[in-house]
Design a protein around this motif. Structure first.
Motif, PDB file in Angstrom:
ATOM      1  N   LEU A 131       0.813  -1.220   0.000  1.00  0.00           N
ATOM      2  CA  LEU A 131       0.000   0.000   0.000  1.00  0.00           C
ATOM      3  C   LEU A 131       0.847   1.272   0.000  1.00  0.00           C
ATOM      4  O   LEU A 131       0.386   2.334  -0.434  1.00  0.00           O
ATOM      5  CB  LEU A 131      -0.903   0.025   1.245  1.00  0.00           C
ATOM      6  CG  LEU A 131      -2.103  -0.909   1.281  1.00  0.00           C
ATOM      7  CD1 LEU A 131      -2.646  -1.012   2.703  1.00  0.00           C
ATOM      8  CD2 LEU A 131      -3.193  -0.422   0.341  1.00  0.00           C
ATOM      9  N   ALA A 132       2.072   1.169   0.477  1.00  0.00           N
ATOM     10  CA  ALA A 132       2.888   2.357   0.745  1.00  0.00           C
ATOM     11  C   ALA A 132       3.121   3.282  -0.450  1.00  0.00           C
ATOM     12  O   ALA A 132       3.078   4.505  -0.289  1.00  0.00           O
ATOM     13  CB  ALA A 132       4.226   1.936   1.361  1.00  0.00           C
ATOM     14  N   PRO A 133       3.384   2.771  -1.662  1.00  0.00           N
ATOM     15  CA  PRO A 133       3.601   3.712  -2.770  1.00  0.00           C
ATOM     16  C   PRO A 133       2.428   4.652  -2.997  1.00  0.00           C
ATOM     17  O   PRO A 133       2.619   5.810  -3.372  1.00  0.00           O
ATOM     18  CB  PRO A 133       3.814   2.783  -3.974  1.00  0.00           C
ATOM     19  CG  PRO A 133       4.370   1.536  -3.378  1.00  0.00           C
ATOM     20  CD  PRO A 133       3.638   1.380  -2.072  1.00  0.00           C
ATOM     21  N   CYS A 134       1.229   4.170  -2.763  1.00  0.00           N
ATOM     22  CA  CYS A 134       0.051   5.025  -2.910  1.00  0.00           C
ATOM     23  C   CYS A 134      -0.117   5.916  -1.685  1.00  0.00           C
ATOM     24  O   CYS A 134      -0.143   7.139  -1.786  1.00  0.00           O
ATOM     25  CB  CYS A 134      -1.195   4.173  -3.121  1.00  0.00           C
ATOM     26  SG  CYS A 134      -2.708   5.143  -3.275  1.00  0.00           S
ATOM     27  N   VAL A 135      -0.203   5.312  -0.528  1.00  0.00           N
ATOM     28  CA  VAL A 135      -0.527   6.043   0.699  1.00  0.00           C
ATOM     29  C   VAL A 135       0.531   7.095   1.025  1.00  0.00           C
ATOM     30  O   VAL A 135       0.217   8.261   1.296  1.00  0.00           O
ATOM     31  CB  VAL A 135      -0.670   5.055   1.876  1.00  0.00           C
ATOM     32  CG1 VAL A 135      -0.936   5.798   3.176  1.00  0.00           C
ATOM     33  CG2 VAL A 135      -1.781   4.052   1.598  1.00  0.00           C
ATOM     34  N   ILE A 136       1.792   6.693   0.990  1.00  0.00           N
ATOM     35  CA  ILE A 136       2.875   7.602   1.363  1.00  0.00           C
ATOM     36  C   ILE A 136       3.392   8.362   0.143  1.00  0.00           C
ATOM     37  O   ILE A 136       3.758   9.533   0.232  1.00  0.00           O
ATOM     38  CB  ILE A 136       4.014   6.827   2.055  1.00  0.00           C
ATOM     39  CG1 ILE A 136       3.450   5.987   3.215  1.00  0.00           C
ATOM     40  CG2 ILE A 136       5.082   7.784   2.571  1.00  0.00           C
ATOM     41  CD1 ILE A 136       4.446   5.023   3.843  1.00  0.00           C
ATOM     42  N   GLY A 137       3.389   7.698  -1.005  1.00  0.00           N
ATOM     43  CA  GLY A 137       3.879   8.341  -2.220  1.00  0.00           C
ATOM     44  C   GLY A 137       3.054   9.553  -2.621  1.00  0.00           C
ATOM     45  O   GLY A 137       3.602  10.589  -3.023  1.00  0.00           O
ATOM     46  N   TYR A 138       1.737   9.459  -2.508  1.00  0.00           N
ATOM     47  CA  TYR A 138       0.885  10.599  -2.866  1.00  0.00           C
ATOM     48  C   TYR A 138       1.146  11.787  -1.938  1.00  0.00           C
ATOM     49  O   TYR A 138       1.086  12.946  -2.362  1.00  0.00           O
ATOM     50  CB  TYR A 138      -0.585  10.199  -2.807  1.00  0.00           C
ATOM     51  CG  TYR A 138      -1.162   9.752  -4.130  1.00  0.00           C
ATOM     52  CD1 TYR A 138      -2.332  10.317  -4.621  1.00  0.00           C
ATOM     53  CD2 TYR A 138      -0.549   8.762  -4.892  1.00  0.00           C
ATOM     54  CE1 TYR A 138      -2.883   9.910  -5.830  1.00  0.00           C
ATOM     55  CE2 TYR A 138      -1.083   8.342  -6.095  1.00  0.00           C
ATOM     56  CZ  TYR A 138      -2.249   8.919  -6.568  1.00  0.00           C
ATOM     57  OH  TYR A 138      -2.781   8.513  -7.775  1.00  0.00           O
ATOM     58  N   ALA A 139       1.425  11.508  -0.674  1.00  0.00           N
ATOM     59  CA  ALA A 139       1.736  12.596   0.258  1.00  0.00           C
ATOM     60  C   ALA A 139       3.047  13.272  -0.138  1.00  0.00           C
ATOM     61  O   ALA A 139       3.168  14.506  -0.083  1.00  0.00           O
ATOM     62  CB  ALA A 139       1.823  12.055   1.683  1.00  0.00           C
ATOM     63  N   GLU A 140       4.023  12.474  -0.542  1.00  0.00           N
ATOM     64  CA  GLU A 140       5.304  13.034  -0.981  1.00  0.00           C
ATOM     65  C   GLU A 140       5.112  13.888  -2.233  1.00  0.00           C
ATOM     66  O   GLU A 140       5.669  14.991  -2.345  1.00  0.00           O
ATOM     67  CB  GLU A 140       6.287  11.898  -1.259  1.00  0.00           C
ATOM     68  CG  GLU A 140       7.669  12.357  -1.659  1.00  0.00           C
ATOM     69  CD  GLU A 140       8.650  11.202  -1.808  1.00  0.00           C
ATOM     70  OE1 GLU A 140       9.293  11.105  -2.873  1.00  0.00           O
ATOM     71  OE2 GLU A 140       8.767  10.399  -0.863  1.00  0.00           O
ATOM     72  N   ILE A 141       4.317  13.390  -3.160  1.00  0.00           N
ATOM     73  CA  ILE A 141       4.049  14.130  -4.394  1.00  0.00           C
ATOM     74  C   ILE A 141       3.273  15.413  -4.088  1.00  0.00           C
ATOM     75  O   ILE A 141       3.591  16.490  -4.608  1.00  0.00           O
ATOM     76  CB  ILE A 141       3.279  13.242  -5.387  1.00  0.00           C
ATOM     77  CG1 ILE A 141       4.193  12.129  -5.908  1.00  0.00           C
ATOM     78  CG2 ILE A 141       2.718  14.067  -6.545  1.00  0.00           C
ATOM     79  CD1 ILE A 141       3.460  11.015  -6.629  1.00  0.00           C
ATOM     80  N   GLY A 142       2.259  15.306  -3.242  1.00  0.00           N
ATOM     81  CA  GLY A 142       1.472  16.482  -2.888  1.00  0.00           C
ATOM     82  C   GLY A 142       2.322  17.574  -2.261  1.00  0.00           C
ATOM     83  O   GLY A 142       2.196  18.758  -2.603  1.00  0.00           O
ATOM     84  N   ALA A 143       3.212  17.179  -1.345  1.00  0.00           N
ATOM     85  CA  ALA A 143       4.089  18.156  -0.692  1.00  0.00           C
ATOM     86  C   ALA A 143       5.045  18.796  -1.695  1.00  0.00           C
ATOM     87  O   ALA A 143       5.331  20.002  -1.620  1.00  0.00           O
ATOM     88  CB  ALA A 143       4.875  17.484   0.429  1.00  0.00           C
ATOM     89  N   ALA A 144       5.531  18.007  -2.654  1.00  0.00           N
ATOM     90  CA  ALA A 144       6.457  18.532  -3.661  1.00  0.00           C
ATOM     91  C   ALA A 144       5.771  19.515  -4.604  1.00  0.00           C
ATOM     92  O   ALA A 144       6.389  20.487  -5.067  1.00  0.00           O
ATOM     93  CB  ALA A 144       7.066  17.381  -4.455  1.00  0.00           C
TER      94      ALA A 144
END
Length: 216
Positions: A131-144
């Motif tokens: 699940l991590a690429p979606c759950v955590i990855g989207y947060a990383e992308i959003g912050a960037a």
């Protein structure tokens, strides 16, 4: 260093290809064609339907009330996330029943079923790593992308959703959850298994972006 940091470092360019994909770059610039974003958002709604099931599975597989509560909280975040999808698609004249009936495309099926299979055949850590690429990855992308958001940005609502406090808090909780689940059980062999799982899930997320780009 967290387990998530170690997993990202282990897959290197695969993570960069996901978080800096053409879809993400053009969305941040505001140059992504609207039909591409529309196709993506409908598929992402179907995607999140399956991810809600995956988090319900995480709650079911929890062995303590704390783990069950974490699964329920993650499920709640996803249900809130779908509000964005319903709000935007309603503006385009797509009612919720039509969203629910939209056929899932191949990349949508591939990643969501991969995650569900990881959860069904593996343990709770396997499921959360998938699940991590979606759950955590989207947060990383959003912050960037947040610094690029401005009044009138065509995808400002999307950026605000994933850079927002609620989603960022959910991602931070997911990072802590990985560490908690791995504590005392992360042998070299086990880490290698998790890296393979994480790499495959990240590649499937990248394919999901590409699916939308290819639809134009």
């Amino acid at each position: 260093m967290t387990l998530f940091d170690d997993l990202k470092a282990a897959i290197g360019e695969t993570w960069e290809a996901y978080t800096r994909h053409e879809f993400v770059t053009r969305l941040g610039e505001g140059s992504l064609p609207l039909p591409v974003f529309q196709d993506y958002l409908v598929q992402d709604y179907r995607f999140l339907t399956q991810f809600a099931r995956a988090n319900a599975l995480a709650a079911y597989k929890g062995r303590t009330l704390a783990e069950i509560r974490e699964g329920a909280e993650a499920l709640s975040v996803i249900l809130e996330e779908t509000e964005l999808h319903r709000r935007l698609t309603a503006r385009w004249g797509i009612p919720e029943p039509e969203l629910d009936a939209a056929p899932e495309k191949m990349a949508t099926v591939a990643y969501t079923r991969y995650v569900l299979d990881a959860g069904q055949s593996g343990d709770l850590l396997d499921l959360h790593v998938a699940l991590a690429p979606c759950v955590i990855g989207y947060a990383e992308i959003g912050a960037a992308l947040e610094p690029r958001r401005h009044e009138g940005h065509p995808y400002g609502e999307w950026i605000a959703e994933y850079s927002g406090e609620a989603f960022q808090a959910g991602a931070a909780a997911a990072v802590r959850r990985l560490d908690s689940l791995a504590e005392g059980a992360l042998t070299e062999r086990r880490f290698g298994e998790l890296v393979r799982l994480f790499r495959a899930a990240t590649r499937l997320e990248t394919d999901f972006w590409q699916q939308a780009v290819d639809a134009q």
